[in-house]
Design a protein around this motif. Structure first.
Motif, PDB file in Angstrom:
ATOM      1  N   PRO A 134       0.834  -1.214   0.000  1.00  0.00           N
ATOM      2  CA  PRO A 134       0.000   0.000   0.000  1.00  0.00           C
ATOM      3  C   PRO A 134       0.859   1.251   0.000  1.00  0.00           C
ATOM      4  O   PRO A 134       1.991   1.256   0.504  1.00  0.00           O
ATOM      5  CB  PRO A 134      -0.799  -0.124   1.306  1.00  0.00           C
ATOM      6  N   ALA A 135       0.302   2.318  -0.584  1.00  0.00           N
ATOM      7  CA  ALA A 135       1.014   3.599  -0.592  1.00  0.00           C
ATOM      8  C   ALA A 135       1.229   4.081   0.831  1.00  0.00           C
ATOM      9  O   ALA A 135       0.368   3.929   1.691  1.00  0.00           O
ATOM     10  CB  ALA A 135       0.213   4.631  -1.383  1.00  0.00           C
ATOM     11  N   GLN A 136       2.387   4.648   1.070  1.00  0.00           N
ATOM     12  CA  GLN A 136       2.738   5.138   2.392  1.00  0.00           C
ATOM     13  C   GLN A 136       2.872   6.663   2.367  1.00  0.00           C
ATOM     14  O   GLN A 136       3.156   7.261   1.326  1.00  0.00           O
ATOM     15  CB  GLN A 136       4.065   4.518   2.853  1.00  0.00           C
ATOM     16  N   ILE A 137       2.634   7.272   3.524  1.00  0.00           N
ATOM     17  CA  ILE A 137       2.867   8.708   3.641  1.00  0.00           C
ATOM     18  C   ILE A 137       4.351   8.977   3.420  1.00  0.00           C
ATOM     19  O   ILE A 137       5.207   8.324   4.005  1.00  0.00           O
ATOM     20  CB  ILE A 137       2.421   9.221   5.018  1.00  0.00           C
ATOM     21  N   HIS A 138       4.666   9.893   2.561  1.00  0.00           N
ATOM     22  CA  HIS A 138       6.054  10.189   2.208  1.00  0.00           C
ATOM     23  C   HIS A 138       6.273  11.691   2.348  1.00  0.00           C
ATOM     24  O   HIS A 138       6.207  12.448   1.377  1.00  0.00           O
ATOM     25  CB  HIS A 138       6.337   9.720   0.774  1.00  0.00           C
ATOM     26  N   ASP A 139       6.490  12.118   3.580  1.00  0.00           N
ATOM     27  CA  ASP A 139       6.650  13.548   3.859  1.00  0.00           C
ATOM     28  C   ASP A 139       5.426  14.303   3.324  1.00  0.00           C
ATOM     29  O   ASP A 139       4.305  13.936   3.600  1.00  0.00           O
ATOM     30  CB  ASP A 139       7.953  14.073   3.263  1.00  0.00           C
ATOM     31  N   ASN A 140       5.661  15.323   2.522  1.00  0.00           N
ATOM     32  CA  ASN A 140       4.566  16.129   1.977  1.00  0.00           C
ATOM     33  C   ASN A 140       4.251  15.781   0.522  1.00  0.00           C
ATOM     34  O   ASN A 140       3.545  16.519  -0.148  1.00  0.00           O
ATOM     35  CB  ASN A 140       4.911  17.617   2.078  1.00  0.00           C
ATOM     36  N   LEU A 141       4.800  14.660   0.051  1.00  0.00           N
ATOM     37  CA  LEU A 141       4.597  14.260  -1.342  1.00  0.00           C
ATOM     38  C   LEU A 141       3.227  13.621  -1.530  1.00  0.00           C
ATOM     39  O   LEU A 141       2.836  12.725  -0.787  1.00  0.00           O
ATOM     40  CB  LEU A 141       5.682  13.263  -1.764  1.00  0.00           C
ATOM     41  N   ARG A 142       2.500  14.100  -2.533  1.00  0.00           N
ATOM     42  CA  ARG A 142       1.216  13.514  -2.907  1.00  0.00           C
ATOM     43  C   ARG A 142       1.226  13.254  -4.414  1.00  0.00           C
ATOM     44  O   ARG A 142       1.870  13.970  -5.171  1.00  0.00           O
ATOM     45  CB  ARG A 142       0.049  14.439  -2.540  1.00  0.00           C
ATOM     46  N   SER A 143       0.500  12.217  -4.842  1.00  0.00           N
ATOM     47  CA  SER A 143       0.534  11.837  -6.256  1.00  0.00           C
ATOM     48  C   SER A 143      -0.868  11.739  -6.835  1.00  0.00           C
ATOM     49  O   SER A 143      -1.851  11.542  -6.120  1.00  0.00           O
ATOM     50  CB  SER A 143       1.251  10.489  -6.422  1.00  0.00           C
ATOM     51  N   ALA A 144      -0.943  11.866  -8.151  1.00  0.00           N
ATOM     52  CA  ALA A 144      -2.219  11.873  -8.867  1.00  0.00           C
ATOM     53  C   ALA A 144      -2.235  10.778  -9.923  1.00  0.00           C
ATOM     54  O   ALA A 144      -1.354  10.713 -10.774  1.00  0.00           O
ATOM     55  CB  ALA A 144      -2.449  13.234  -9.527  1.00  0.00           C
ATOM     56  N   GLY A 145      -3.236   9.925  -9.863  1.00  0.00           N
ATOM     57  CA  GLY A 145      -3.384   8.845 -10.834  1.00  0.00           C
ATOM     58  C   GLY A 145      -4.343   9.213 -11.955  1.00  0.00           C
ATOM     59  O   GLY A 145      -5.109  10.173 -11.863  1.00  0.00           O
ATOM     60  N   GLY A 146      -4.297   8.422 -13.004  1.00  0.00           N
ATOM     61  CA  GLY A 146      -5.230   8.572 -14.124  1.00  0.00           C
ATOM     62  C   GLY A 146      -5.852   7.225 -14.432  1.00  0.00           C
ATOM     63  O   GLY A 146      -5.724   6.705 -15.536  1.00  0.00           O
ATOM     64  N   HIS A 147      -6.521   6.640 -13.450  1.00  0.00           N
ATOM     65  CA  HIS A 147      -6.989   5.257 -13.548  1.00  0.00           C
ATOM     66  C   HIS A 147      -8.082   5.097 -14.609  1.00  0.00           C
ATOM     67  O   HIS A 147      -8.959   5.954 -14.754  1.00  0.00           O
ATOM     68  CB  HIS A 147      -7.532   4.789 -12.193  1.00  0.00           C
ATOM     69  N   LEU A 148      -8.010   3.978 -15.313  1.00  0.00           N
ATOM     70  CA  LEU A 148      -8.936   3.687 -16.411  1.00  0.00           C
ATOM     71  C   LEU A 148      -9.701   2.405 -16.107  1.00  0.00           C
ATOM     72  O   LEU A 148      -9.107   1.409 -15.678  1.00  0.00           O
ATOM     73  CB  LEU A 148      -8.157   3.553 -17.714  1.00  0.00           C
ATOM     74  N   HIS A 149     -11.010   2.436 -16.337  1.00  0.00           N
ATOM     75  CA  HIS A 149     -11.887   1.300 -16.038  1.00  0.00           C
ATOM     76  C   HIS A 149     -12.379   0.698 -17.351  1.00  0.00           C
ATOM     77  O   HIS A 149     -13.112   1.356 -18.099  1.00  0.00           O
ATOM     78  CB  HIS A 149     -13.063   1.758 -15.179  1.00  0.00           C
ATOM     79  N   ILE A 150     -11.961  -0.534 -17.613  1.00  0.00           N
ATOM     80  CA  ILE A 150     -12.219  -1.187 -18.898  1.00  0.00           C
ATOM     81  C   ILE A 150     -13.156  -2.372 -18.681  1.00  0.00           C
ATOM     82  O   ILE A 150     -12.887  -3.231 -17.838  1.00  0.00           O
ATOM     83  CB  ILE A 150     -10.899  -1.658 -19.533  1.00  0.00           C
ATOM     84  N   GLY A 151     -14.243  -2.385 -19.419  1.00  0.00           N
ATOM     85  CA  GLY A 151     -15.224  -3.454 -19.282  1.00  0.00           C
ATOM     86  C   GLY A 151     -15.650  -4.013 -20.619  1.00  0.00           C
ATOM     87  O   GLY A 151     -15.443  -3.391 -21.674  1.00  0.00           O
ATOM     88  N   GLY A 152     -16.248  -5.181 -20.583  1.00  0.00           N
ATOM     89  CA  GLY A 152     -16.781  -5.775 -21.798  1.00  0.00           C
ATOM     90  C   GLY A 152     -18.211  -5.330 -22.045  1.00  0.00           C
ATOM     91  O   GLY A 152     -18.877  -4.785 -21.162  1.00  0.00           O
TER      92      GLY A 152
END
Length: 254
Positions: A134-152
């Motif tokens: 799992p992602a851990q707290i890393h000082d003041n660093l925050r990250s942004a994802g671009g998650h994609l949901h693929i379905g049939g």
């Protein structure tokens, strides 16, 4: 050697949604937490005005938006344009959206409990077949994802069978890495992308879903222009077509 020949193959038909994360900044460029601007957190979003049922919420200090699944490239791009326009109108003229993979936030913006929460559920690695740390707290660093949901969808029976099968999901995610994740590693010029991968978003990162998969490797880089969004749609389509065309176990056959 594997030859990629889709000329006579029927195009894959699939549904595509997303839940990208964006940063908010003042006009001066100073980053601002989304917690006080969009008060709803995970599972509690509200609809974006004029955006076809899409929702907005905060996730940690980021704005996150969730789009309803669509089945064409034109719908996907149009949906995103309306969503981004609606979010900008909602946050007001004094604030701006920032597309960036990661950043260090001012201490004052990280004092809420929500700003200290990472990951609502685990994701998995399609290559090593294990739960990712799992992602851990890393000082003041925050990250942004671009998650994609693929379905049939029912109109593509073969792809639907692949996405319904646990091993099929793994095959799809591996193909997405090759066709989509790898190219974006070279196309994305955002130097903060490396720091994001310290937290999460490595190769093969995904969550199995009842409808298919959530692909979690990419940052929000593909939102930078309609051209990038269209390219990403096409890369996903080709990854799915490759998975269908490659020899599969008998249970994937029509």
């Amino acid at each position: 050697m594997i030859k990629l020949n889709f000329r006579n193959a029927q195009r894959s038909r699939f549904s595509l949604g997303c839940d990208p994360e964006l940063m908010i900044q003042r006009k001066s460029g100073e980053l601002v937490s989304a917690v006080s601007i969009i008060p709803e957190g995970k599972g509690k979003g509200h609809e974006i005005k004029g955006a076809s049922g899409n929702q907005v919420l905060h996730d940690n200090v980021m704005i996150e938006f969730n789009t309803v699944p669509v089945i064409t490239e034109i719908e996907f791009v149009s949906n995103l344009k309306k969503t981004l326009r609606g979010i900008q109108q909602e946050i007001g003229a004094e604030l701006q959206l920032r597309l960036q993979a990661s950043a260090y936030y001012p201490e004052a913006e990280l004092r809420s409990s929500d700003a200290q929460q990472f990951g609502c559920e685990p994701d998995f690695c399609a290559w090593f077949l294990k739960i990712n740390d799992p992602a851990q707290i890393h000082d003041n660093l925050r990250s942004a994802g671009g998650h994609l949901h693929i379905g049939g969808i029912p109109q593509d029976i073969k792809l639907q069978k692949i996405l319904d099968d646990p091993l099929g999901k793994i095959a799809v995610v591996r193909a997405l890495d090759i066709f989509c994740g790898l190219p974006w590693t070279f196309l994305d010029k955002d130097i903060s992308a490396k720091n994001r991968r310290v937290l999460y978003g490595g190769a093969g990162a995904h969550r199995p879903k009842p409808y298919g998969v959530e692909y979690r490797t990419l940052s929000n880089c593909w939102l930078r222009s309609p051209l990038y969004t269209k390219l990403t749609y096409k890369l996903i389509r080709d990854a799915l077509q490759f998975t269908k065309s490659h020899p599969e176990p008998d249970r994937f056959k029509e």
